[in-house]
Design an enzyme around this catalytic site. Structure first.
Site, PDB file in Angstrom:
ATOM      1  N   HIS A 100      65.453   5.024 -35.844  1.00 32.84           N
ATOM      2  CA  HIS A 100      64.988   3.623 -35.736  1.00 32.84           C
ATOM      3  C   HIS A 100      64.350   3.394 -34.364  1.00 32.84           C
ATOM      4  O   HIS A 100      65.037   3.054 -33.409  1.00 32.84           O
ATOM      5  CB  HIS A 100      66.203   2.701 -35.917  1.00 32.84           C
ATOM      6  CG  HIS A 100      65.850   1.281 -36.238  1.00 32.84           C
ATOM      7  ND1 HIS A 100      65.286   0.902 -37.427  1.00 32.84           N
ATOM      8  CD2 HIS A 100      65.986   0.135 -35.523  1.00 32.84           C
ATOM      9  CE1 HIS A 100      65.093  -0.407 -37.439  1.00 32.84           C
ATOM     10  NE2 HIS A 100      65.511  -0.899 -36.295  1.00 32.84           N
ATOM     11  N   ARG A 112      61.999  -4.469 -42.264  1.00 28.55           N
ATOM     12  CA  ARG A 112      62.758  -5.178 -41.239  1.00 28.55           C
ATOM     13  C   ARG A 112      63.610  -6.313 -41.785  1.00 28.55           C
ATOM     14  O   ARG A 112      64.826  -6.318 -41.620  1.00 28.55           O
ATOM     15  CB  ARG A 112      61.799  -5.727 -40.168  1.00 28.55           C
ATOM     16  CG  ARG A 112      62.550  -6.328 -39.003  1.00 28.55           C
ATOM     17  CD  ARG A 112      61.619  -6.903 -37.959  1.00 28.55           C
ATOM     18  NE  ARG A 112      60.702  -5.900 -37.464  1.00 28.55           N
ATOM     19  CZ  ARG A 112      59.691  -6.206 -36.644  1.00 28.55           C
ATOM     20  NH1 ARG A 112      59.483  -7.441 -36.275  1.00 28.55           N
ATOM     21  NH2 ARG A 112      58.864  -5.266 -36.225  1.00 28.55           N
ATOM     22  N   TYR A 170      81.143   0.138 -23.345  1.00 26.99           N
ATOM     23  CA  TYR A 170      82.576  -0.178 -23.319  1.00 26.99           C
ATOM     24  C   TYR A 170      83.214  -0.192 -24.708  1.00 26.99           C
ATOM     25  O   TYR A 170      84.422  -0.150 -24.839  1.00 26.99           O
ATOM     26  CB  TYR A 170      82.811  -1.561 -22.697  1.00 26.99           C
ATOM     27  CG  TYR A 170      82.312  -1.683 -21.283  1.00 26.99           C
ATOM     28  CD1 TYR A 170      82.806  -0.860 -20.277  1.00 26.99           C
ATOM     29  CD2 TYR A 170      81.339  -2.624 -20.949  1.00 26.99           C
ATOM     30  CE1 TYR A 170      82.342  -0.970 -18.981  1.00 26.99           C
ATOM     31  CE2 TYR A 170      80.870  -2.735 -19.643  1.00 26.99           C
ATOM     32  CZ  TYR A 170      81.371  -1.901 -18.667  1.00 26.99           C
ATOM     33  OH  TYR A 170      80.913  -2.001 -17.392  1.00 26.99           O
TER      34      TYR A 170
END
Length: 751
Positions: A86, A40, A130
């Site tokens: 993931h 991570r 978007y």
């Protein structure tokens, strides 16, 4: 029915196993810590990527979203990443994707974004439905050769797909884009650098593997931040940081003055430090302005469009721009420190803090490894093709026989294999050949291809056999990257400059941070202090707590430093602007400084760096001290006069003129030259006057030419000139003579 509805037989035991809590916690926490460190928070030194970024780029590669292809919706990319590679929150993945596209976060963005991807003011990007994205050339470089067995793959979390363990990394991404992350028990923080400079350093390192960090810093003078700015560290501290892998860089905003005509000007800030939100920075400056912490500044405005343009308006045209900026650098994020902690996963496995040279060396070793693996992959492909070409050539030379066998034999494969001793693969290729390929020209083409491939095979074998050739090829690849991101290109141009911080007067800067206003300082007998606004000449009307009363009152400015001397010979320094206001009774001085309980405030006054003082103790010891020596910048104060109970510091008087007059409680006076007193910064002092019993009463400095004067209790003034003082004139530490006629009963020079 088929379903058993009866409860299972048993003793009703619930099969609970006792577990040692400490062992269970350790095991689970260690597993969590390791996954945070490895999967991570820390980047791999070879490709500079954390797993989430690697998976985003890999998913885009799988979807075919290359730099030259059409943009695709970020929602699709995020969906693929969390669905296949993931298994974390969609928002965290999208945030990582957005950061990769921001040119003010990444020095060389890996994602080319279309739509609203946030801005330097800290506004968020639009939702992923978007926005659209595709790879940049940098990401394509990181992937180069991934389909040629350049790196190892491992199964994904659900073992349905494979994902790369590390990217081939043809771009020096770790240092070029930097990174930061907090793991468990360790953190990483690497600022971005200039790719052109990194390539130069890497090329030097290939030629001279034992190069020193000092030499590498010739190529990489320091970070190159996306938002520009100016680094004001000296070369020594930068070298030290790169040597140890730990340190930091002080980054300042870039500013210039803009002439408004008729002597007026304003300051324009065009670049701000890395990772500082512009809107938050302006809010902070405005807050300080309202709190009157920036007396030199009149106003702050944001006139930014595409470029940063912050306008700082000075109070008036006489304000020194450098001084104003220095005070802002101290109080705001216009100067920021970016930490360096090169804690990365070495070889993808071991977290450790590495030096600049270690990082570059590992990247080069990885590039060489990738080259060897890609070469071997290509060699295997060539061998396969050569085998097929050999078979096709046999078919051409015996084309009629081949056609006959295929037409007449039930199983043509084994017959052909036996007839021309061909391999299974070769026969398959012949049988799969199209009739169209029987053109006359084809034989010539096969021979040419065979020749070219044989030549390439020889070259690759030579490359794999020679370490020197491998390094040459790696160097050539780095040269190509350098050309692409050279300083001559808009993306490769260095943005951060280097400069020495101007030597500004610290005192002047501190003054510039305080609004200058008149105040009256009042200290009570019990040691309470306050600062009343304005200069008040009559302090008799002031109120005090019950049982308390006035002790000292004097006029000052908020920019002044105040010196407080205690009976124990200690001096404390307070800023007049830091004192409680005049409403109420103020605050006890003991809260502000670390004063011993058995000591009291003897006196307090405004600090004058030009002045010298005489300190005298009850027992008649004293010395001269220069005021700058008395300033203490901590709560603990500064011990100036060494006294032990019952002896105390009793008098503090300005050392002016050339003679000292001293009076004891035994009403004997002595006059001696000031030159007989030593100047010290700390000590017990020397004996001023000798007493049988009692101690010192008062002391005064004067110039012999003007004479010694005093006032009696009725307010009448007396002056004695040199001739009249002859009988009292003597050496320091003698007993002196009884005071002259008319000397005040109080034993003080002022009534």
């Amino acid at each position: 029915m088929g379903q058993n509805l009866t409860p299972p037989s048993g003793d009703g035991g619930d099969h609970i196993l006792p577990v040692d809590l400490k062992a269970a916690l350790e095991e689970r926490y260690l597993a969590y810590a390791l996954s945070t460190i490895m999967h991570r928070a820390l980047p791999d030194v070879r490709d500079g990527l954390k797993p989430v970024h690697r998976r985003i780029i890999h998913a885009m590669s799988e979807m075919g979203i290359r730099p030259n292809s059409a943009f695709k919706k970020c929602a699709r990319i995020v969906g693929d990443v969390i669905g296949k590679f993931h298994p974390h929150g969609d928002q965290s993945v999208y945030d990582a994707l957005v950061r990769l596209a921001q040119d003010f976060s990444q020095r060389y963005p890996l994602v080319d974004g279309q739509g609203n991807f946030g801005n330097i003011d800290g506004d968020n990007a639009a939702a992923y439905r978007y926005t659209e994205a595709r790879m940049t050339d940098v990401a394509a470089l990181l992937l180069e050769g991934i389909d040629q067995d350049a790196v190892d793959f491992r199964p994904t979390y659900n073992e349905e797909d494979d994902e790369p363990v590390v990217m081939p990394g043809a771009f020096p991404n770790l240092l070029a884009n930097g990174t930061s992350g907090i793991a468990v028990g360790m953190a990483t923080s690497i600022p971005p650098h200039n790719a052109h400079e990194l390539c130069d350093a890497a090329l030097h390192l290939i030629k001279h593997p034992d190069a020193t960090i000092e030499k590498l810093v010739d190529f990489i003078p320091g970070p190159d931040l996306p938002t520009g700015g100016i680094i004001i560290d000296n070369r020594e501290s930068i070298i030290e940081a790169y040597k140890t892998g730990r340190g930091g860089f002080r980054v300042r905003a870039k500013w210039e003055t803009e002439d408004l005509g008729r002597g007026g000007y304003q300051i324009i800030v065009t670049e701000i430090p890395f990772q500082v939100q512009k809107s938050r920075l302006i809010e902070k400056i405005a807050e300080l302005l309202i709190a009157r912490k920036l007396p030199l500044l009149e106003d702050v405005r944001d006139e930014s469009a595409e470029d940063v343009r912050m306008v700082l308006v000075p109070k008036n045209r006489t304000v020194d721009a450098t001084l104003l900026m220095e005070s802002l650098f101290r109080l705001t994020e216009l100067e920021n420190r970016f930490p360096l902690n090169m804690n990365v996963l070495s070889m993808g496995r071991v977290p450790k803090v590495m030096s600049l040279k270690d990082v570059l060396t590992e990247w080069l070793a990885h590039r060489k490894d990738v080259l060897v693996r890609r070469s071997r992959f290509r060699l295997a492909a060539i061998d396969r093709r050569l085998e097929i070409l050999g078979g096709l050539l046999v078919a051409y030379l015996n084309i009629d026989e081949v056609i006959r066998i295929i037409r007449e034999e039930d199983e043509p494969k084994p017959v052909m294999m036996e007839r021309w001793s061909l391999t299974d693969i070769q026969v398959e290729a012949i049988l799969n050949m199209r009739l169209r390929a029987l053109r006359k020209l084809e034989e010539f083409e096969i021979r040419t291809e065979h020749e070219n491939l044989s030549k390439e095979k020889a070259e690759i074998e030579a490359l794999l056999a020679s370490d020197e050739m491998q390094w040459k090829t790696v160097a050539w690849e780095i040269q190509e990257v350098k050309k692409k991101f050279a300083k001559a290109t808009p993306l490769g141009r260095r943005r951060t400059q280097f400069a020495e911080a101007p030597d500004a007067d610290v005192e002047a800067i501190q003054q510039a941070m305080i609004e200058k206003e008149p105040v009256t300082i009042v200290v009570s007998q019990k040691g309470w202090i306050r600062a009343l606004k304005g200069h008040i000449s009559d302090t008799s009307t002031l109120t005090f707590k019950e049982g308390d009363g006035p002790k000292i009152a004097f006029l000052a400015q908020t920019t002044d430093k105040l010196l407080l001397v205690t009976t124990g010979g200690k001096v404390f320094t307070l800023g007049a602007d830091k004192l409680p206001g005049g409403r109420g009774h103020g605050e006890p001085i003991r809260i502000m400084v670390d004063m011993e309980n058995d000591q009291d405030i003897l006196t307090a006054f405004v600090h004058d760096p030009q002045r010298k003082l005489i300190l005298a103790s009850t027992a008649g010891y004293g010395f001269v001290v220069a005021e700058p020596e008395m300033v203490a910048n901590t709560r603990k104060g500064k011990q100036i006069m060494n006294v032990a109970m019952p002896d105390e510091t009793k008098l503090v008087v300005p050392a002016t003129g050339d003679h000292v007059a001293i009076v004891g409680e035994n009403r004997k006076m002595l006059v001696f030259p000031l030159a007989q007193l030593p100047e010290m910064s700390r000590g017990k002092g020397v004996r001023l006057q000798r007493y049988k019993d009692g101690g010192i009463s008062d002391i005064k400095c004067f110039a012999m030419d003007t004479g010694l004067s005093w006032e009696d209790s009725a307010g009448r003034s007396f002056t004695r000139n040199k001739d009249e003082l002859l009988e009292w004139l003597g050496d320091r530490a003698t007993a002196g003579r009884a005071v002259p006629k008319g000397f005040p009963r109080s034993g003080k020079f002022a009534g």
